[in-house]
Design an enzyme around this catalytic site. Structure first.
Site, PDB file in Angstrom:
ATOM      1  N   GLN A 188       0.828  -1.203   0.000  1.00 22.93           N
ATOM      2  CA  GLN A 188       0.000   0.000   0.000  1.00 22.93           C
ATOM      3  C   GLN A 188       0.866   1.260   0.000  1.00 22.93           C
ATOM      4  O   GLN A 188       1.568   1.531   0.977  1.00 22.93           O
ATOM      5  CB  GLN A 188      -0.872   0.010   1.257  1.00 22.93           C
ATOM      6  CG  GLN A 188      -1.718   1.262   1.428  1.00 22.93           C
ATOM      7  CD  GLN A 188      -2.433   1.277   2.769  1.00 22.93           C
ATOM      8  OE1 GLN A 188      -1.912   0.804   3.767  1.00 22.93           O
ATOM      9  NE2 GLN A 188      -3.645   1.803   2.788  1.00 22.93           N
ATOM     10  N   GLY A 189       0.796   2.028  -1.068  1.00 24.47           N
ATOM     11  CA  GLY A 189       1.571   3.265  -1.148  1.00 24.47           C
ATOM     12  C   GLY A 189       0.702   4.492  -0.935  1.00 24.47           C
ATOM     13  O   GLY A 189       0.295   5.149  -1.890  1.00 24.47           O
ATOM     14  N   TYR A 190       0.393   4.757   0.297  1.00 29.64           N
ATOM     15  CA  TYR A 190      -0.390   5.952   0.639  1.00 29.64           C
ATOM     16  C   TYR A 190       0.513   7.043   1.224  1.00 29.64           C
ATOM     17  O   TYR A 190       0.656   8.120   0.672  1.00 29.64           O
ATOM     18  CB  TYR A 190      -1.470   5.609   1.682  1.00 29.64           C
ATOM     19  CG  TYR A 190      -2.793   5.073   1.146  1.00 29.64           C
ATOM     20  CD1 TYR A 190      -2.874   4.344  -0.028  1.00 29.64           C
ATOM     21  CD2 TYR A 190      -3.970   5.300   1.853  1.00 29.64           C
ATOM     22  CE1 TYR A 190      -4.088   3.845  -0.482  1.00 29.64           C
ATOM     23  CE2 TYR A 190      -5.189   4.817   1.402  1.00 29.64           C
ATOM     24  CZ  TYR A 190      -5.245   4.089   0.238  1.00 29.64           C
ATOM     25  OH  TYR A 190      -6.455   3.603  -0.190  1.00 29.64           O
ATOM     26  N   SER A 191       1.128   6.732   2.388  1.00 34.72           N
ATOM     27  CA  SER A 191       1.847   7.763   3.150  1.00 34.72           C
ATOM     28  C   SER A 191       3.085   8.260   2.422  1.00 34.72           C
ATOM     29  O   SER A 191       3.759   7.509   1.710  1.00 34.72           O
ATOM     30  CB  SER A 191       2.290   7.196   4.499  1.00 34.72           C
ATOM     31  OG  SER A 191       1.199   6.648   5.173  1.00 34.72           O
ATOM     32  N   SER A 206       4.497  -0.865   4.075  1.00 33.70           N
ATOM     33  CA  SER A 206       4.720  -2.186   4.677  1.00 33.70           C
ATOM     34  C   SER A 206       4.992  -3.227   3.606  1.00 33.70           C
ATOM     35  O   SER A 206       4.253  -3.329   2.625  1.00 33.70           O
ATOM     36  CB  SER A 206       3.499  -2.614   5.489  1.00 33.70           C
ATOM     37  OG  SER A 206       3.307  -1.741   6.566  1.00 33.70           O
ATOM     38  N   GLU A 223      -9.526  -1.247   5.689  1.00 30.80           N
ATOM     39  CA  GLU A 223      -8.246  -1.396   6.385  1.00 30.80           C
ATOM     40  C   GLU A 223      -8.451  -1.214   7.893  1.00 30.80           C
ATOM     41  O   GLU A 223      -7.895  -1.962   8.698  1.00 30.80           O
ATOM     42  CB  GLU A 223      -7.249  -0.349   5.856  1.00 30.80           C
ATOM     43  CG  GLU A 223      -5.919  -0.405   6.596  1.00 30.80           C
ATOM     44  CD  GLU A 223      -4.893   0.588   6.063  1.00 30.80           C
ATOM     45  OE1 GLU A 223      -5.234   1.362   5.148  1.00 30.80           O
ATOM     46  OE2 GLU A 223      -3.758   0.582   6.566  1.00 30.80           O
ATOM     47  N   GLU A 260      -5.933   9.755  17.018  1.00 32.95           N
ATOM     48  CA  GLU A 260      -6.412  11.142  17.030  1.00 32.95           C
ATOM     49  C   GLU A 260      -7.205  11.440  15.762  1.00 32.95           C
ATOM     50  O   GLU A 260      -8.241  12.113  15.799  1.00 32.95           O
ATOM     51  CB  GLU A 260      -5.228  12.115  17.157  1.00 32.95           C
ATOM     52  CG  GLU A 260      -4.521  12.048  18.513  1.00 32.95           C
ATOM     53  CD  GLU A 260      -3.649  10.805  18.702  1.00 32.95           C
ATOM     54  OE1 GLU A 260      -3.211  10.211  17.688  1.00 32.95           O
ATOM     55  OE2 GLU A 260      -3.425  10.399  19.856  1.00 32.95           O
TER      56      GLU A 260
HETATM   57  C1  LIG Z   1       3.518  -0.182  11.537  1.00 37.96           C
HETATM   58  C2  LIG Z   1       3.097   0.774  10.490  1.00 37.96           C
HETATM   59  C3  LIG Z   1       2.789   0.321   9.218  1.00 37.96           C
HETATM   60  C4  LIG Z   1       2.402   1.217   8.233  1.00 37.96           C
HETATM   61  N1  LIG Z   1       2.133   0.742   6.970  1.00 37.96           N
HETATM   62  C5  LIG Z   1       1.822   1.606   5.981  1.00 37.96           C
HETATM   63  C6  LIG Z   1       1.640   1.161   4.657  1.00 37.96           C
HETATM   64  O1  LIG Z   1       1.722  -0.025   4.366  1.00 37.96           O
HETATM   65  N2  LIG Z   1       1.361   2.046   3.691  1.00 37.96           N
HETATM   66  C7  LIG Z   1       1.232   3.376   3.973  1.00 37.96           C
HETATM   67  O2  LIG Z   1       0.940   4.139   3.066  1.00 37.96           O
HETATM   68  N3  LIG Z   1       1.405   3.851   5.224  1.00 37.96           N
HETATM   69  C8  LIG Z   1       1.711   3.003   6.234  1.00 37.96           C
HETATM   70  N4  LIG Z   1       1.919   3.495   7.518  1.00 37.96           N
HETATM   71  C9  LIG Z   1       1.889   4.932   7.737  1.00 37.96           C
HETATM   72  C10 LIG Z   1       0.729   5.452   8.567  1.00 37.96           C
HETATM   73  O3  LIG Z   1      -0.464   5.437   7.818  1.00 37.96           O
HETATM   74  C11 LIG Z   1       1.092   6.861   9.045  1.00 37.96           C
HETATM   75  O4  LIG Z   1       2.174   6.751   9.922  1.00 37.96           O
HETATM   76  C12 LIG Z   1      -0.044   7.549   9.768  1.00 37.96           C
HETATM   77  O5  LIG Z   1      -1.083   7.865   8.880  1.00 37.96           O
HETATM   78  C13 LIG Z   1       0.387   8.809  10.512  1.00 37.96           C
HETATM   79  O6  LIG Z   1       1.113   9.683   9.690  1.00 37.96           O
HETATM   80  P1  LIG Z   1       2.535  10.284  10.175  1.00 37.96           P
HETATM   81  O7  LIG Z   1       3.373   9.105  10.526  1.00 37.96           O
HETATM   82  O8  LIG Z   1       3.011  11.186   9.148  1.00 37.96           O
HETATM   83  O9  LIG Z   1       2.219  11.061  11.509  1.00 37.96           O
HETATM   84  P2  LIG Z   1       1.690  12.571  11.619  1.00 37.96           P
HETATM   85  O10 LIG Z   1       0.499  12.760  10.761  1.00 37.96           O
HETATM   86  O11 LIG Z   1       2.812  13.502  11.461  1.00 37.96           O
HETATM   87  O12 LIG Z   1       1.185  12.568  13.128  1.00 37.96           O
HETATM   88  C14 LIG Z   1       2.029  12.854  14.255  1.00 37.96           C
HETATM   89  C15 LIG Z   1       1.116  13.012  15.480  1.00 37.96           C
HETATM   90  O13 LIG Z   1       0.270  14.137  15.290  1.00 37.96           O
HETATM   91  C16 LIG Z   1      -1.070  13.763  15.448  1.00 37.96           C
HETATM   92  N5  LIG Z   1      -1.902  14.562  14.554  1.00 37.96           N
HETATM   93  C17 LIG Z   1      -1.741  14.772  13.227  1.00 37.96           C
HETATM   94  N6  LIG Z   1      -2.741  15.494  12.741  1.00 37.96           N
HETATM   95  C18 LIG Z   1      -3.570  15.748  13.770  1.00 37.96           C
HETATM   96  C19 LIG Z   1      -4.801  16.441  13.903  1.00 37.96           C
HETATM   97  N7  LIG Z   1      -5.415  17.015  12.865  1.00 37.96           N
HETATM   98  N8  LIG Z   1      -5.360  16.506  15.127  1.00 37.96           N
HETATM   99  C20 LIG Z   1      -4.766  15.911  16.203  1.00 37.96           C
HETATM  100  N9  LIG Z   1      -3.633  15.246  16.135  1.00 37.96           N
HETATM  101  C21 LIG Z   1      -3.035  15.153  14.936  1.00 37.96           C
HETATM  102  C22 LIG Z   1      -1.109  12.300  15.100  1.00 37.96           C
HETATM  103  O14 LIG Z   1      -2.250  11.670  15.663  1.00 37.96           O
HETATM  104  C23 LIG Z   1       0.187  11.816  15.681  1.00 37.96           C
HETATM  105  O15 LIG Z   1       0.011  11.580  17.046  1.00 37.96           O
HETATM  106  C24 LIG Z   1       2.293   2.592   8.517  1.00 37.96           C
HETATM  107  C25 LIG Z   1       2.578   3.052   9.815  1.00 37.96           C
HETATM  108  C26 LIG Z   1       2.967   2.149  10.793  1.00 37.96           C
HETATM  109  C27 LIG Z   1       3.287   2.687  12.162  1.00 37.96           C
END
Ligand SMILES: Cc1cc2nc3c(=O)[nH]c(=O)nc-3n(C[C@H](O)[C@H](O)[C@H](O)COP(=O)(O)OP(=O)(O)OC[C@H]3O[C@@H](n4cnc5c(N)ncnc54)[C@H](O)[C@@H]3O)c2cc1C
Lengths: 360, 385
Positions: free
Chosen positions: B133-136, B168, B251, B370
């Site tokens: 999955q290429g989202y983030s 992942s 998901e 959150e």
């Molecule tokens: C084990 C694991 C597997 C993953 N696998 C995949 C994958 O296969 N494919 C993929 O695309 N992604 C994957 N991800 C990525 C995951 O979707 C992102 O880490 C997640 O969406 C959070 O984004 P970020 O890491 O940039 O954190 P940020 O968005 O920077 O968040 C940092 C903190 O700020 C808080 N925050 C952010 N915005 C707000 C708001 N508006 N209000 C309140 N709090 C807020 C968050 O809750 C968090 O606590 C994976 C992540 C993990 C940990």
């Protein structure tokens, strides 16, 4: 369907102002309201059709209890229509049949005289039923008998030679003294003193020394319905809180735009939804497999207790000062939540039952 | 509680399982190393794992609710429940788990063209193609719609450039489903498309990132002038956000249920009974009892929402609730598991420590707690702002 009909009726006949009106008038109960409920079949929802009821089952009783919880309806539904009916159904003799018919008609109110300590503990009974001629003489004190002042009949649990025995007595029998208590939730609660009150063999419900065969299913039914009432209470308190979050403005914005409150409200909504699942499950289990429903019922009561308490605490806090005023209704939710938390077993009592069933 | 079985489905399935599920696959294992992810380069851990996959695939039981035409068994909800109950009864491992099953499949069934369904779904069902999955992206996490990976229309193909992160298993996947920006001038949600790319395409590369739990299941993924055939966009161009959101609801439900899948579903009472401290520490016991109460109620809620959903559809916005509650609970449970284990649980080899560490990501992946609370507040409760 049943829920919609119930809500429609209660919004008209017993909204929150109804409880406030009773409280302000120094009353705990509205006999006319119970007559209407009986006419709609609510008093007989668990009564067999052969004795004038609709026999719709515990899931349906839970739906009614939940709706009553929403507007904090004060009525004898739990004590009479759920607990006493379930007890009487375990017996099934002609006398029980006529009692059931009278309950369904709204003509007879029951109260369960069980507790003797400040914490629910159905085994801790010291009230004695001494053998006396062909019958018994009952002596002891019962505490916190819900609907104890208004009831026509009392289900009294007393210790006999070989265990506990359940008696079905008229509340005005000689040797029974009832003292109403002024409890925070404005409901009918009494302490009861038994001073050599006489009972015959015919007053025994079920078998001598075997109260639990009749009482245990009745308690489970009552606990499940009380849990359902509490889930309605939580939903009612939450609806008020959510409305206020959208309407009250501070810092030039509705307070519901503040993320700190949004997240707490969202968390509370999750808890309410999750608890609703446990309530539905308990009703289903009581209908489908009552002998094995104990864990499901305790799960429902434990969850409902925790959720209702969270809902009322967040309810007061998110209303600010007005939440603390008597003129505002949130306090009624808080008080009922506290009483319901204790009645028929608190969080710890029921969590322990769940834990035992799960290998603790 | 057993469900009705008027048609004899349960009996028939039970016989089939008895005859076809290899003994080694009946150990109830659901740990990371016991999972079969499938894919072109998959190395089966045993003959039994392969046999079990092939037999299930032939009966549509790797994806029991998918239509038969695409490799499923077309089971409706009542039969699906029976399937899970019968699998659990003999402790059968699930033959195949994958992002294709959990995420892409439901999205393709909803948004794919008949050609796309026929091309991509059966290999997922047979475990032949593994997806990631290429989202983030580095700059687009919670604010996913801020993603910048570019996808330009070059007439007879798309050209993709950019970077994904936290992908992942990208280094082990055969294909990737990704969100890309196809219109840089449109409002951010309106210029995104959902594309499918072969990981063997020229210009795709990955770099593993190690997790706190020791393993390295996720990666940075780079796209450098990757040419993508025109028919590999799912849904309409620039409407990929609809597909993305729909996929996320599936998901989130999957991650919520993951607590059960990852072996944390074991009753905490049993966990404490097996441990030295668990019996004697009243505080730990009380915490575990609360977690057990909540866990049972959350489990019932997952089932209730599945019962309520239309066939093949998810819980919609309420998946945010399931995900939030399920993952926060899973973290609580594993804290208790590791506390009950005491110092015995602190070796890498023990298994509990990596699992405990891994659960910390449950409330981040697929949208953070959150973010879930925000979705509930705005979309379900209608709060402003
Ligand atoms: C084990 C694991 C597997 C993953 N696998 C995949 C994958 O296969 N494919 C993929 O695309 N992604 C994957 N991800 C990525 C995951 O979707 C992102 O880490 C997640 O969406 C959070 O984004 P970020 O890491 O940039 O954190 P940020 O968005 O920077 O968040 C940092 C903190 O700020 C808080 N925050 C952010 N915005 C707000 C708001 N508006 N209000 C309140 N709090 C807020 C968050 O809750 C968090 O606590 C994976 C992540 C993990 C940990």
């Amino acid at each position: 369907m049943l829920a919609d009909a119930a809500r429609g009726f209660l919004d008209g006949a017993a909204p929150l102002t109804h409880l406030r009106g009773l409280r302000d008038a120094g009353l705990t109960h509205d006999p006319a309201l119970w007559k209407n409920m009986a006419a709609m079949g609510w008093a007989g929802i668990l009564v067999p059709e052969t004795t004038g009821g609709s026999d719709m089952g515990h899931a349906a009783a839970g739906v009614l209890a939940r709706e009553m919880g929403r507007t904090l309806v004060s009525c004898p539904f739990l004590g009479t229509a759920v607990i006493a009916v379930t007890a009487l159904r375990q017996v099934g003799d002609a006398r029980a049949g006529s009692a059931l018919a009278q309950i369904a008609a709204g003509e007879r109110l029951y109260a369960l005289a069980l507790d003797e300590s400040a914490k629910f503990n159905p085994q801790a009974v010291e009230t004695r039923a001494e053998k006396h001629g062909n019958g018994f003489r009952l002596s002891g004190r019962k505490r916190f008998v819900v609907d104890g002042a208004m009831a026509d009949r009392l289900l009294v649990v007393a210790r006999t030679d070989g265990g506990l025995t359940l008696f079905d007595l008229p509340a005005d029998r000689d040797g029974i003294a009832r003292t109403p208590r002024a409890v925070i939730d404005s409901r009918d609660v009494a302490d009861i003193r038994l001073d050599g009150a006489e009972a015959t063999g015919a007053d025994v419900l079920g078998k001598v020394d075997d109260a639990m065969a009749v009482l245990a299913p009745a308690l489970r039914a009552g606990q499940a319905a009380l849990a359902a009432e509490m889930s309605g209470l939580a939903a009612g308190a939450f609806a008020m809180t959510l409305g206020y979050l959208k309407e009250r403005r501070q810092f030039s914005t509705p307070i519901g735009a503040f993320q700190a409150l949004q997240h707490r409200a969202a968390h509370l909504w999750c808890e309410i939804e999750i608890t609703a699942s446990a309530i539905l499950n308990a009703g289903r289990m009581l209908d489908a497999d009552p002998a094995n429903a104990a864990m499901a019922v305790s799960l429902a009561k434990a969850r409902a207790t925790a959720t209702a308490q969270l809902a009322v605490q967040e309810g007061v806090q998110m209303h600010g000062g007005i939440g603390m005023t008597d003129a505002f209704d949130m306090g009624f939710f808080m008080k009922r939540a506290r009483v319901a938390a204790e009645w028929l077993g608190d969080y710890g009592y029921h969590a322990n039952i769940v834990a035992q069933a799960r290998g603790f | 509680m057993p469900h009705d079985d008027p048609s004899g489905f349960r009996a028939e399935l039970r016989d089939w399982l008895a005859a076809n599920c290899p003994e080694e696959m009946r150990d109830g294992a659901s740990t990371e190393d016991s999972i079969c992810w499938g894919g072109k380069n998959w190395e089966f851990s045993s003959d039994a794992q392969k046999i079990w996959l092939d037999r299930c695939a032939a009966r549509g039981l790797t994806v029991p609710t998918w239509p038969e035409a695409y490799g499923g068994a077309g089971l409706e909800r009542a039969r699906e429940k029976i399937f899970h109950e019968e699998m659990a009864r003999i402790g059968a491992r699930y033959p195949l788990q994958s992002f294709g099953i959990w995420m892409l499949g439901p999205a393709l069934l909803q948004f794919g063209t008949p050609e796309q369904k026929a091309r991509y779904l059966p290999p997922i069902a047979r475990g032949e193609v593994r997806w990631c999955q290429g989202y983030s992206e580095p700059g687009a996490g919670s604010d996913l719609a801020g993603l910048q990976t570019r996808c330009e229309d070059r007439g007879d193909h798309w050209l993709v450039n950019g970077q994904k992160i936290w992908t992942s298993y990208a280094d082990r996947a055969d294909w990737i489903f990704a969100l890309v920006r196809t219109d840089r001038d449109a409002p951010k949600h309106k210029g995104i498309s959902f594309v499918l790319m072969d990981m063997e395409s020229e210009g795709v590369s990955t770099r593993p990132i190690r997790l706190i739990s020791g393993a390295s299941p996720f990666c940075e993924t780079f796209f450098d002038d990757v040419r993508v055939p025109k028919d590999q966009v799912v849904g309409e161009v620039n409407r990929g956000w609809d597909v993305a959101k729909y996929l996320l609801t599936h998901e989130r439900e999957m991650i919520s249920a993951g607590g059960q899948v990852m072996g944390a579903g074991r009753a905490l009472g049993a966990v404490l009974a097996d441990s030295e401290t668990g019996q004697s520490d009243p505080v730990l016991r009380a915490d575990a009892m609360r977690a057990e109460v909540d866990g049972l109620a959350v489990g019932l809620t997952l089932e209730r929402y599945k019962d309520r959903a239309e066939a093949g559809q998810g819980a919609g916005d309420a998946s945010a609730m399931l995900k939030y509650a399920g993952t926060e609970l899973n973290k609580r449970r594993l804290e208790l598991v590791i506390a009950a284990g005491g110092t015995d649980a602190l070796d890498w080899a023990d298994g509990r420590a990596p699992t405990w560490l891994r659960t910390k990501g449950n409330s981040i992946e697929g949208g953070t707690s959150e973010v879930m609370l925000g979705i509930i507040a705005k979309r379900i409760l209608g709060l402003p702002g």
